[in-house]
Design an enzyme around this catalytic site. Structure first.
Site, PDB file in Angstrom:
ATOM      1  N   TYR A 194     -83.393  53.143  82.067  1.00  0.00           N
ATOM      2  CA  TYR A 194     -84.860  52.518  82.097  1.00  0.00           C
ATOM      3  C   TYR A 194     -85.777  54.172  81.907  1.00  0.00           C
ATOM      4  O   TYR A 194     -86.702  53.872  81.263  1.00  0.00           O
ATOM      5  CB  TYR A 194     -85.395  51.724  83.444  1.00  0.00           C
ATOM      6  CG  TYR A 194     -86.406  51.221  82.984  1.00  0.00           C
ATOM      7  CD1 TYR A 194     -86.616  50.216  81.908  1.00  0.00           C
ATOM      8  CD2 TYR A 194     -87.759  51.371  83.427  1.00  0.00           C
ATOM      9  CE1 TYR A 194     -87.489  49.200  81.598  1.00  0.00           C
ATOM     10  CE2 TYR A 194     -89.015  50.646  83.312  1.00  0.00           C
ATOM     11  CZ  TYR A 194     -88.815  49.588  82.302  1.00  0.00           C
ATOM     12  OH  TYR A 194     -90.155  48.941  82.127  1.00  0.00           O
ATOM     13  N   LYS A 242     -94.389  53.457  83.191  1.00  0.00           N
ATOM     14  CA  LYS A 242     -94.863  52.310  83.877  1.00  0.00           C
ATOM     15  C   LYS A 242     -95.510  52.968  85.252  1.00  0.00           C
ATOM     16  O   LYS A 242     -96.481  52.180  85.846  1.00  0.00           O
ATOM     17  CB  LYS A 242     -93.452  51.394  84.195  1.00  0.00           C
ATOM     18  CG  LYS A 242     -93.136  50.488  83.133  1.00  0.00           C
ATOM     19  CD  LYS A 242     -94.150  49.581  82.194  1.00  0.00           C
ATOM     20  CE  LYS A 242     -93.673  48.933  81.556  1.00  0.00           C
ATOM     21  NZ  LYS A 242     -94.520  48.182  80.430  1.00  0.00           N
TER      22      LYS A 242
HETATM   23  P1  NAD Z   1     -91.766  42.217  73.450  1.00  0.00           P
HETATM   24  O1  NAD Z   1     -90.708  43.191  72.392  1.00  0.00           O
HETATM   25  O2  NAD Z   1     -91.489  40.769  73.145  1.00  0.00           O
HETATM   26  O3  NAD Z   1     -92.966  42.611  73.292  1.00  0.00           O
HETATM   27  C1  NAD Z   1     -93.675  44.277  73.041  1.00  0.00           C
HETATM   28  C2  NAD Z   1     -94.763  44.271  72.166  1.00  0.00           C
HETATM   29  O4  NAD Z   1     -95.249  45.434  72.091  1.00  0.00           O
HETATM   30  C3  NAD Z   1     -94.205  43.885  70.920  1.00  0.00           C
HETATM   31  O5  NAD Z   1     -95.183  42.602  70.513  1.00  0.00           O
HETATM   32  C4  NAD Z   1     -94.820  45.198  69.929  1.00  0.00           C
HETATM   33  O6  NAD Z   1     -95.282  44.800  68.749  1.00  0.00           O
HETATM   34  C5  NAD Z   1     -95.890  45.549  70.795  1.00  0.00           C
HETATM   35  N1  NAD Z   1     -96.071  46.905  70.551  1.00  0.00           N
HETATM   36  C6  NAD Z   1     -95.206  48.024  70.404  1.00  0.00           C
HETATM   37  N2  NAD Z   1     -95.759  49.121  69.812  1.00  0.00           N
HETATM   38  C7  NAD Z   1     -97.135  48.655  69.595  1.00  0.00           C
HETATM   39  C8  NAD Z   1     -98.108  49.403  68.979  1.00  0.00           C
HETATM   40  N3  NAD Z   1     -98.095  50.636  68.627  1.00  0.00           N
HETATM   41  N4  NAD Z   1     -99.208  48.789  68.684  1.00  0.00           N
HETATM   42  C9  NAD Z   1     -99.392  47.312  69.307  1.00  0.00           C
HETATM   43  N5  NAD Z   1     -98.311  46.709  69.797  1.00  0.00           N
HETATM   44  C10 NAD Z   1     -97.348  47.401  70.079  1.00  0.00           C
HETATM   45  O7  NAD Z   1     -91.008  42.664  74.702  1.00  0.00           O
HETATM   46  P2  NAD Z   1     -91.631  42.199  76.067  1.00  0.00           P
HETATM   47  O8  NAD Z   1     -90.415  42.370  76.945  1.00  0.00           O
HETATM   48  O9  NAD Z   1     -92.037  40.945  75.972  1.00  0.00           O
HETATM   49  O10 NAD Z   1     -92.641  43.286  76.525  1.00  0.00           O
HETATM   50  C11 NAD Z   1     -93.943  42.837  77.014  1.00  0.00           C
HETATM   51  C12 NAD Z   1     -94.415  43.990  78.160  1.00  0.00           C
HETATM   52  O11 NAD Z   1     -93.366  43.357  79.019  1.00  0.00           O
HETATM   53  C13 NAD Z   1     -94.038  45.375  77.811  1.00  0.00           C
HETATM   54  O12 NAD Z   1     -95.005  46.244  78.479  1.00  0.00           O
HETATM   55  C14 NAD Z   1     -92.837  45.505  78.789  1.00  0.00           C
HETATM   56  O13 NAD Z   1     -92.575  46.935  79.043  1.00  0.00           O
HETATM   57  C15 NAD Z   1     -93.158  44.558  79.718  1.00  0.00           C
HETATM   58  N6  NAD Z   1     -91.867  44.241  80.618  1.00  0.00           N
HETATM   59  C16 NAD Z   1     -91.028  43.804  80.271  1.00  0.00           C
HETATM   60  C17 NAD Z   1     -89.770  43.254  80.780  1.00  0.00           C
HETATM   61  C18 NAD Z   1     -88.621  42.780  80.210  1.00  0.00           C
HETATM   62  O14 NAD Z   1     -87.464  42.600  80.758  1.00  0.00           O
HETATM   63  N7  NAD Z   1     -88.779  42.306  79.009  1.00  0.00           N
HETATM   64  C19 NAD Z   1     -89.949  43.322  82.172  1.00  0.00           C
HETATM   65  C20 NAD Z   1     -91.052  43.965  82.965  1.00  0.00           C
HETATM   66  C21 NAD Z   1     -92.052  44.258  82.048  1.00  0.00           C
END
Ligand code: NAD
Length: 250
Positions: A152, A159
């Protein structure tokens, strides 16, 4: 329905697996009108399959101040005021999600911090004059901010920065009765997570550590997000709420 007639900006829907989509669904179930922002045309295509034809879709690449300013100007022209903002955006290069943290490049570090942490401050800046008292801002974080989770790496560092940004923003915005909080979600298979080397092990680790061996869903994260956006969470300011089915317990 505790968000009836509320306008909420949802940033970060890439497809139907996105945490932001889980949030949008839950917000809609509670009566909110959603304004979606998307990163680029590729994301817009996916979003068009999910959003309702009447929903406002606005381009917003958080790497660009002009793009953020333009997006919030468009939203303001259409709605004047909003009642919430969901920030579900992160990015790091694949090289920074593998191997040694001591090999992280300066450019890779800055990029991940920019998109995954600074972007919350940047969008909060433009949203601030539009947020009604009682609004909630919610962002997404992960346990990798507190513990060294294999691969990670850079995202854990970003984060940690994001979670501290939540606290300082919360302190500033609370004066105007706007709450800022984060959700620490369990691992879910989304587009973003596939950037982490051996991400299937990350998800398995998360599932194995839940007491019932079932990982959290985007719907469960979404329901907590809807609650945090709403005034039901009036007493929750600057907090990080675990929505991980208990992974953090063990
Ligand atoms: P996802 O890939 O569906 O979403 C990530 C989003 O970030 C995408 O829509 C992408 O277009 C956007 N993004 C990236 N660069 C960008 C930019 N320059 N401008 C605008 N948008 C941008 O994945 P996700 O897992 O749903 O991620 C959403 C959030 O949740 C993130 O912050 C991720 O770190 C967090 N998160 C995810 C998990 C997991 O296991 N999936 C766990 C905890 C937290």
């Amino acid at each position: 329905m505790f968000l009836k007639n509320k306008k909420v900006v949802v940033m970060g829907v890439a497809n139907k697996r996105s945490i932001a989509w889980g949030c949008a669904k839950a917000l809609k179930e509670q009566g909110a009108d959603i304004i979606y922002t998307y990163q680029n045309e590729r994301m817009k295509k996916q979003l068009l399959k999910l959003a309702e034809p009447t929903d406002l879709l606005v381009e917003c690449d958080v790497a660009s101040d002009e793009s953020i300013a333009q997006a919030f100007q468009t939203i303001q022209e259409k709605f004047d005021k909003i009642d919430g903002l969901v920030h579900a955006i992160a990015f790091a290069n694949k090289e920074e999600l593998d191997g040694n943290v001591s090999d992280i490049t300066r450019a890779g570090y800055l990029l991940a911090q920019d998109i995954s942490s600074y972007s919350l401050l940047a969008v909060a800046h433009y949203a601030k004059p539009m947020l009604n008292p009682g609004s909630g801002i919610v962002t997404m974080t992960y346990l990798g901010s507190e513990r060294a989770i294999p691969n990670y790496n850079m995202m854990g560092i970003a984060k940690a920065s994001l979670e501290t940004a939540v606290k300082y923003l919360a302190y500033e915005f609370a004066v105007d009765k706007i709450r800022v909080n984060g959700i620490s979600a369990g691992a879910i298979k989304t587009l973003a997570v596939t950037g982490v080397k051996d991400y299937d092990q990350l998800i398995k680790l998360s599932e194995d550590r839940t007491p019932d061996k079932a990982g959290v869903t985007i719907e469960e994260v979404g329901n907590t997000c809807a609650f945090l956006v709403s005034e039901l969470a009036a007493g929750i300011v600057g907090d990080i709420i675990y929505v991980d089915k208990g992974v953090h317990l063990t």
